[in-house]
Design a protein around this motif. Sequence first.
Motif, PDB file in Angstrom:
ATOM      1  N   THR A   1      76.416  95.683  30.220  1.00  9.24           N
ATOM      2  CA  THR A   1      77.121  94.398  30.411  1.00  9.24           C
ATOM      3  C   THR A   1      76.896  93.520  29.185  1.00  9.24           C
ATOM      4  O   THR A   1      75.832  93.580  28.557  1.00  9.24           O
ATOM      5  N   LYS A   2      77.892  92.714  28.845  1.00  4.60           N
ATOM      6  CA  LYS A   2      77.769  91.812  27.703  1.00  4.60           C
ATOM      7  C   LYS A   2      78.444  90.479  28.045  1.00  4.60           C
ATOM      8  O   LYS A   2      79.603  90.478  28.497  1.00  4.60           O
TER       9      LYS A   2
ATOM     10  N   LEU B   1      70.808  86.328  23.694  1.00  2.73           N
ATOM     11  CA  LEU B   1      70.013  85.573  24.672  1.00  2.73           C
ATOM     12  C   LEU B   1      70.767  84.312  25.125  1.00  2.73           C
ATOM     13  O   LEU B   1      70.842  84.013  26.320  1.00  2.73           O
ATOM     14  N   MET B   2      71.361  83.615  24.143  1.00  2.00           N
ATOM     15  CA  MET B   2      72.135  82.402  24.476  1.00  2.00           C
ATOM     16  C   MET B   2      73.315  82.745  25.391  1.00  2.00           C
ATOM     17  O   MET B   2      73.622  82.034  26.346  1.00  2.00           O
TER      18      MET B   2
ATOM     19  N   MET C   1      73.996  81.301  29.109  1.00  2.00           N
ATOM     20  CA  MET C   1      75.272  80.658  29.404  1.00  2.00           C
ATOM     21  C   MET C   1      75.946  81.342  30.614  1.00  2.00           C
ATOM     22  O   MET C   1      76.433  80.662  31.533  1.00  2.00           O
ATOM     23  N   ALA C   2      75.950  82.687  30.615  1.00  2.00           N
ATOM     24  CA  ALA C   2      76.576  83.426  31.724  1.00  2.00           C
ATOM     25  C   ALA C   2      75.837  83.128  33.031  1.00  2.00           C
ATOM     26  O   ALA C   2      76.461  82.943  34.084  1.00  2.00           O
ATOM     27  N   PHE C   3      74.502  83.043  32.955  1.00  2.00           N
ATOM     28  CA  PHE C   3      73.693  82.746  34.147  1.00  2.00           C
ATOM     29  C   PHE C   3      74.064  81.362  34.704  1.00  2.00           C
ATOM     30  O   PHE C   3      74.300  81.191  35.908  1.00  2.00           O
TER      31      PHE C   3
END
Length: 468
Positions: free
Chosen positions: A279-280, A396-397, A401-403
């Motif tokens: 996943t990305k 990581l950023m 952001m997705a979280f």
Amino acid sequence: RSRLLAADSDEPVTANSYESSSNAIPIDGSMWPDRFPAQDHCSRCGLCETSFVSKVTDACAFLGEGMARMDSMEPKVHGRSRVLDDLAWSSSADYSSSIKDEGRFGVLQEPIQLAKGTETQAQWTGCVTGIALAMLESNMVDAVVCIASQNDDSSASSWAVPEPILARTSEEVLRGRGVKPALAPSLKVLDQIKNDSTIQKLLFCGVGCAVQAFRAIQDDLKLKEVYVLGTNCADNSPTPEAANNFIEQGLSVKSESVLGYEFMQDFKVHVKTTDSYVTKPYFSLPGTIAEPSIAKSCLACFDYTNGLADVVVGYMGAPLDSNSRMDESFQTIAIRNERGVQMVQTAVKASRLKLHGTAPGKGGHESLSSATVAADSIVLSMVGEKDPPEQGMPALMGEIMAFAMRNLGPKGINFARYSVDYHLLRNYLHILNEWGEARTTMALPASAKEIVEHYLQTDSSFQEIVTK
Ligand code: SF4
Ligand code: SF4
């Protein structure tokens, strides 16, 4: 009058040249897109590669009235138009309950439902394949039009080369498993259907732009029964090469190992390979790779929800549990009319499909839809503000952001509302910029006009982009 390029000449001709020619020469796919009537906005639906090119001005989703023809075709196909003011906004009292939301999702016999199929080698759980197999095996249809890998090989190396087939056996239908992320000429088999008297009952599977063209010429095929099974569709790649490029450079995965990929509700791209599941975050994709991987037709598309199909299978409105894989997740089923009820019942009876109740949703969607338009690198580059970013966010950023977006943003059916509105607004800006105001007004379906108007009235950031 529209100035179009003739199939056999570099001279610009009028649209009427196609209308009046009973012996129109099919345009070969190798000439795509320059020689095709819709040119760079052509979605290569396949119509112009058949003798039905003579109907192109009435059928093409990107010429003249284009997708606005849906408004007059809905009553012919479904027996009625969608209820335009059945439109859910986060201020509506019943926003997250079982409101059908026809203004956004199209004519619905009942609210959109969750479903799972039983196919093991599909990209998802195989709802489309399951319905097609059940209809063929119960003799409800004589043949199925679906998209298969070009060289009859479901291995990863050929998954991105889509070609239409006229499937008459279960084995042939199974060649259609897996989502094809590039434009596919579904209508290329029209002459084959017309010239084969053994086909009287047909199932056509396709995306919105192909279904619109198919509905326009359907009566000319003189079939006894026609069923249409659609998929939701947005942002396809113009060519298999562009899709491969996106996978290799954008996702850093070897394309020959990829079995399928999808943009999911957790704001990540999920990639299923022969030996892994990667996943990305969307935010970590380089803008310079993302932009050319979307066909220009898909930037002028207002039929994400496939309004003229009898049944539509999708995934954007289905809840995605934490760490879910696409081949374990629910899909959604939109049933638009009585034919659609029969199709789904046939698959349920054959144990190829299971329904799991109305698709739930929570979280407001409007502010995120307009914020995504404002942040969209495609939009920014189009309005001349800046070029698309060369690099996406560091990994990581992007994950953070997705979280955050996943926890704060809309979920389930409300995520589908977000996605539909975002694509409508972005595409409205695209055609306004490319085609001007008069043609935009002509080509926008009534439902798209309602939604765009709502944002123009209520959202200052969207108003600002439009007036730039
Ligand atoms: Fe022809 Fe289809 Fe392209 Fe329109 S979208 S120009 S009908 S091939
Ligand atoms: Fe056709 Fe629209 Fe899908 Fe593009 S996004 S392939 S134009 S239905």
